[in-house]
Design a protein around this motif. Structure first.
Motif, short mmCIF file in Angstrom:
data_model
loop_
_atom_site.label_atom_id
_atom_site.label_comp_id
_atom_site.label_asym_id
_atom_site.label_seq_id
_atom_site.Cartn_x
_atom_site.Cartn_y
_atom_site.Cartn_z
N ARG A 1 0.80 -1.20 0.26
CA ARG A 1 0.12 -0.23 0.00
C ARG A 1 0.77 1.32 0.19
O ARG A 1 0.51 2.20 -0.56
CB ARG A 1 -1.00 0.12 1.24
CG ARG A 1 -1.60 1.23 1.57
CD ARG A 1 -2.53 1.34 2.74
NE ARG A 1 -3.27 2.29 2.77
CZ ARG A 1 -3.29 3.65 3.13
NH1 ARG A 1 -2.06 3.68 3.60
NH2 ARG A 1 -4.02 4.47 3.16
N LEU A 2 2.14 1.06 0.49
CA LEU A 2 3.00 2.08 0.76
C LEU A 2 3.30 2.80 -0.58
O LEU A 2 4.05 1.80 -1.22
CB LEU A 2 3.98 1.82 1.43
CG LEU A 2 5.01 3.11 2.54
CD1 LEU A 2 3.77 3.83 3.27
CD2 LEU A 2 5.96 2.41 3.07
N GLU B 1 3.76 9.62 5.53
CA GLU B 1 5.02 8.97 5.99
C GLU B 1 4.91 7.57 6.84
O GLU B 1 3.65 7.36 7.19
CB GLU B 1 5.87 9.90 6.89
CG GLU B 1 4.91 10.37 8.30
CD GLU B 1 5.42 11.62 8.99
OE1 GLU B 1 6.36 12.18 8.41
OE2 GLU B 1 5.01 11.68 10.01
N LEU B 2 6.09 6.86 6.64
CA LEU B 2 6.08 5.57 7.68
C LEU B 2 6.42 5.98 9.11
O LEU B 2 7.46 6.82 9.30
CB LEU B 2 6.94 4.73 7.01
CG LEU B 2 7.14 3.32 7.50
CD1 LEU B 2 5.82 2.70 6.93
CD2 LEU B 2 8.40 2.67 7.24
N THR B 3 5.55 5.54 9.96
CA THR B 3 5.91 6.09 11.41
C THR B 3 6.31 4.68 12.08
O THR B 3 5.45 3.92 12.06
CB THR B 3 4.56 6.68 11.88
OG1 THR B 3 4.20 7.82 11.02
CG2 THR B 3 4.64 6.98 13.32
N ARG C 1 12.18 -2.50 14.76
CA ARG C 1 11.07 -1.56 14.95
C ARG C 1 9.64 -2.21 14.24
O ARG C 1 10.17 -2.98 13.16
CB ARG C 1 11.38 -0.23 14.51
CG ARG C 1 11.93 0.51 15.70
CD ARG C 1 12.31 1.85 15.34
NE ARG C 1 13.20 2.61 16.29
CZ ARG C 1 13.10 4.07 16.68
NH1 ARG C 1 12.57 4.81 15.80
NH2 ARG C 1 14.07 4.42 17.57
N ASP C 2 8.70 -1.65 14.48
CA ASP C 2 7.37 -1.97 13.60
C ASP C 2 6.98 -0.55 13.03
O ASP C 2 7.06 0.38 13.77
CB ASP C 2 6.46 -2.63 14.60
CG ASP C 2 6.85 -4.07 14.83
OD1 ASP C 2 7.57 -4.56 14.16
OD2 ASP C 2 6.50 -4.53 15.98
N TYR C 3 6.17 -0.59 12.13
CA TYR C 3 5.74 0.45 11.33
C TYR C 3 4.39 0.61 10.83
O TYR C 3 3.71 -0.67 10.65
CB TYR C 3 6.59 0.78 9.98
CG TYR C 3 8.12 0.88 10.33
CD1 TYR C 3 8.89 1.88 10.84
CD2 TYR C 3 8.73 -0.33 10.51
CE1 TYR C 3 10.22 1.99 11.17
CE2 TYR C 3 10.16 -0.68 10.68
CZ TYR C 3 11.07 0.37 11.14
OH TYR C 3 12.01 0.31 11.53
N PHE C 4 3.64 1.68 10.64
CA PHE C 4 2.50 1.73 10.00
C PHE C 4 2.71 2.94 9.00
O PHE C 4 3.25 4.07 9.19
CB PHE C 4 1.36 1.73 10.97
CG PHE C 4 1.30 3.04 12.04
CD1 PHE C 4 2.28 3.00 13.16
CD2 PHE C 4 0.62 4.11 11.65
CE1 PHE C 4 2.08 4.14 14.13
CE2 PHE C 4 0.70 5.27 12.43
CZ PHE C 4 1.36 5.14 13.76
N ASP C 5 1.33 3.13 8.27
CA ASP C 5 1.60 4.31 7.00
C ASP C 5 0.57 5.34 8.02
O ASP C 5 -0.50 5.01 8.23
CB ASP C 5 1.07 3.65 5.92
CG ASP C 5 0.86 4.85 4.96
OD1 ASP C 5 1.57 5.79 4.85
OD2 ASP C 5 0.11 4.66 4.07
N ARG C 6 1.05 6.54 7.85
CA ARG C 6 0.23 7.57 8.41
C ARG C 6 0.22 8.77 7.43
O ARG C 6 1.27 9.35 6.98
CB ARG C 6 1.14 8.07 9.74
CG ARG C 6 0.41 8.81 10.75
CD ARG C 6 0.94 9.31 12.00
NE ARG C 6 2.28 10.18 11.73
CZ ARG C 6 2.44 11.15 12.23
NH1 ARG C 6 1.52 11.70 13.17
NH2 ARG C 6 3.45 12.08 11.94
#
Lengths: 234, 573
Positions: free
Chosen positions: B225-226, B251-253, B277-282
């Motif tokens: 999706r990113l 951005e990726l957070t 780390r883990d990330y999500f799209d913001r």
């Protein structure tokens, strides 16, 4: 980076682990002397801190700090001419002597001097950073720069409460990258918005690597300590 | 300890004397004043020098020139760049621009001397009759093609000479173009490349406007999706101690800001295919207002609306273990979140990277709500089912208090207390949950050793599932000579370069922490209680920290943990 070698057990990993532990233990055992004890030895750069004359009514005296012969040590001149800025970080601390107990740090003052060679102009720029105040000077000759680096600083931080005191001065000389220099100025100018991490965009990976490589490549860093004799405030 | 505010030079001395004065008096208690002072020789004296040098009756020389013993010169003499050594007799004035004048033994000079940008070194036995003016600061002059002197434009301050960017001024607007990496390397976007301009407009003596535009080019992640491209745009207006800003971003957070810094995570991922780390799209927009109460203290109020979405791990290249699979990135509770936050920052540290004294306090409270959350199904023990179609709201608090102290000139003691987690409303979404274990907070335990996952719950992503964590750290440091390496000698046998690590901090440390689920169920801690210290996990360790790199050995003592060996590329805290 962290502990990854340990996450999957197995004979090869255990051998590496044993080797690393041995190296770490060896390194610890190799520590023979506290750094401060030989800080002034073996280096031609000198740091001195002395007391102003005993002229105050209650015996309070201020420290006068001076470094000498920085450019006499060819390392720093070579570093400057390689295009890397050199930072002199001065710190003066007021310590209160307490017999039978740990001495007490009562106050400290610090400032920075950053020197850089500008090859196109063949000039040396010297930034002196006192808190949010920055002074920029330029020198066209090594003689003038050497003399300017040997300025003495008298710090008006004499203690007022009665007791025994001494001053401890530290000079840390190090090499900076451009981003370090930029960030140092921002931090000292109180730009907390940038200093607390927003500037991390683009900087963190490169800065850490740069600093590490600079250190391992043998670019110099130096830490000197000096202290005054004890004096009494009545 | 008094913060560094208001160190001032005493400027009572006349400028001509200050340049040569060998004692600078610093008064820490003088009123603070922000300024950049560019010190140089007085303009009228520089003009006099140029006029003297360019005069057709002046004899002009450059480089190193010597008038030997017994020589005699009459007239006006000027030197630009070099050393003028005089051991003979000179009848007439002398001017030196950006050079050194040496009056050697036997020199006899009858005329005024003006040196700008250098020193006058006078040997015993040298004679001089006339006025003498010397300014160490460089003369801002340059030589023209005709061999005459002219005023040189002042260059940019050295702080502006950053290698990765370029700046230029157009009218009142200062523009900076930046191209750099995103400061990390991760399993979602690979190496992000950032680029774009910053515009600075000084609108008044105390006010300024700044517009920061950044594009983010991702080297991995095109099949997720990113998108390949992200962005950050931020406009900011400052007036004295106050400021407001607005921003939009895609951005990726990261979900948690530990157990390693972004730079360390980047190196770990790039070298070892380990992304900690883990990330999500913001994607969203927001505004904030702040006040810089004092130099170290800042308060901030913010409100933003984010579209937060799950992203999948991709398979970027790594130097070692490239054939391994990356740890999967956990799914989050997708949705649109509106968040109001209050933040406090107090920073009295004397240094940012290697502080030895001072406080660093960061605290924030946020209230967040969503009307369209699509929750991940979690075990009921972790979180009751989130009802769909209803408003979902939670409160979260975070604080990180660090104290750096020198207790003797050579011994430092640093402490840190950190807490993060849920304080009210519905239970936290996955992307706000917390964990413990790993190099930063609990180095004696494995990465995410304490995730609060119930037994039997298998999760390849090792998601952080705790409602709350609290941790405390203490360390004692002493500088030691290490000499791990060897020393070389320069050509003249005097420039000794040390290859390796010459000195380091010897560090003894202990850490304690606890992560838990709030509630009355088995293994949970009542929501109004903090676990007693006896329930915390503890580790101890020792290490060497050379500033840019540190090696540590740590062991968890509350459980039967193996000894951990860690390498850090920055201070522990």
């Amino acid at each position: 980076v962290a502990g990854s070698l340990l996450h999957s057990p197995g004979p090869p990993v255990r051998r590496i682990w044993a080797l690393l532990v041995s190296l770490a233990a060896g390194a610890l055992l190799a520590i023979a002397t506290p750094r401060g004890a030989h800080a002034q030895a073996g280096n031609s750069v000198r740091l001195e801190v002395r007391l102003t004359p005993d002229s105050a009514p209650r015996g309070a005296r201020a420290p006068v700090v001076r470094s000498d012969n920085l450019l006499g040590d060819g390392r720093w001149l070579s570093t400057l001419r390689s295009g890397l800025p050199v930072r002199l970080h001065y710190r003066v601390e007021v310590w209160r002597s307490r017999n039978g107990w740990l001495d007490q740090l009562t106050r400290q003052v610090y400032w920075d001097v950053v020197v850089r060679h500008e090859p196109l102009l063949d000039e040396y720029t010297m930034l002196t950073i006192f808190g949010s105040r920055v002074q920029e000077r330029r020198y066209a000759t090594l003689d003038a720069l050497t003399a300017a680096l040997a300025f003495a600083y008298q710090i008006n931080i004499s203690p007022t409460e009665a007791g025994g005191y001494y001053y401890s001065a530290t000079l840390e000389v190090s090499t900076l990258s451009d981003s370090d220099l930029d960030e140092l100025e921002r931090f000292l100018e109180g730009d907390l918005e940038r200093a607390r991490g927003r500037e991390g965009i683009g900087d963190a990976l490169g800065r850490g690597a740069t600093r590490f490589l600079l250190r391992l490549a043998g670019l110099p860093s130096l830490r000197l300590e000096a202290r005054t004799r004890r004096f009494a405030v009545r | 300890v008094r913060p560094l505010v208001g160190l001032l030079l005493l400027l009572a001395l006349p400028p001509a004397l200050r340049a040569q004065d060998s004692v600078i008096v610093i008064d820490p208690d003088a009123p603070a004043a922000d300024s950049l002072e560019r010190v140089g020789p007085p303009p009228e004296v520089v003009a006099e020098l140029i006029e003297f040098y360019n005069d057709s009756t002046t004899t002009r020389v450059q480089g190193d020139v010597t008038f030997p013993t017994g020589s005699r010169f009459a007239g006006r003499l000027a030197l630009h760049r070099g050393n003028l050594r005089i051991a003979g007799r000179v009848e007439g004035p002398i001017a030196v621009a950006n050079g050194t004048l040496h009056l050697l033994a036997g020199a006899d000079v009858r005329g005024d001397i003006l040196v700008i940008g250098g020193r006058l070194i006078r040997a015993a036995g040298a004679r001089h009759e006339g006025r003498q003016r010397v300014f160490w600061d460089a003369a801002p002059v340059a030589l023209t093609d005709e061999g005459l002197l002219e005023i040189r434009e002042r260059r940019r301050p050295i702080g502006d000479l950053a290698a990765a960017r370029t700046s230029f001024q157009t009218g009142k607007v200062r523009t900076t173009l930046l191209l750099s990496t995103g400061g990390t390397y991760n399993r979602i976007e690979g190496l992000p490349i950032l680029f774009g301009p910053t515009f600075d407009l000084r609108t008044g003596r105390r006010s300024a406007f700044k517009l920061d535009l950044r594009g983010i080019l991702r080297t991995a992640g095109s099949n997720t999706r990113l998108a390949d491209f992200g962005y950050q745009a931020r406009g900011e207006f400052r007036f004295g101690r106050f400021g407001v800003a607005g921003e939009v971003y895609s951005e990726l957070t990261p979900i948690e800001d530990h157990p390693l810094s972004p730079g360390e995570v980047g190196w770990s991922a790039f070298l070892l295919q380990r992304d900690y780390r883990d990330y999500f799209d913001r994607r969203g927009y927001g505004g904030l207002a702040w006040v810089q109460v004092t130099r170290p203290l800042r308060l901030e109020l913010s409100r933003r609306r984010d579209d937060e979405r799950t992203v999948r791990a991709t398979d970027p290249w790594s130097l070692f273990r490239n054939s391994d699979r990356w740890r999967s990135n956990p799914p989050i509770d997708d949705g649109h979140y509106v968040t109001t936050g209050v933040r406090l920052d107090l920073d009295t540290r004397n240094e940012r990277y290697l502080p030895s004294t001072g406080w660093l306090i960061q605290a924030r409270f946020e209230h967040s709500s969503s009307g369209d959350v699509a929750p991940v199904l979690l075990p009921r023990l972790v979180r009751p089912a989130v009802p769909l179609g209803q408003r979902y709201a939670y409160d979260r608090i975070f604080f990180d208090v660090r104290r750096y102290s020198r207790i003797t000139p050579s011994l430092r003691v640093n402490g840190r207390l950190r807490a993060d987690g849920w304080v009210g409303g519905d239970r936290l979404p996955v992307q706000r949950r917390v964990s413990l274990g790993g190099p930063d907070l609990m180095p004696g335990y494995d990465f995410r050793a304490f995730t609060c996952a119930p037994s039997g719950f298998t999760d390849p992503a090792l998601s952080a599932l705790c409602d709350r964590v609290v941790s405390a750290q203490i360390e004692v440091r002493s500088r030691v000579g290490l000499n791990l390496g060897y020393r070389t000698r320069g050509r003249e046998n005097q420039s000794r370069r040390f290859i390796g690590i010459e000195e380091a901090d010897l560090v003894f440390f202990a850490d304690a922490g606890k992560g838990w689920l709030a509630g009355d169920g088995p293994g949970q801690v009542p929501a109004n209680r903090i676990p007693s210290f006896s329930e915390w996990k503890v580790d101890v360790g020792i290490g060497l920290d050379a500033g840019e790199i540190g090696a540590y050995i740590a062991k968890g003592v509350s459980e039967d943990e193996s000894v951990k060996f860690l390498v850090r590329l920055r201070r522990r805290f």
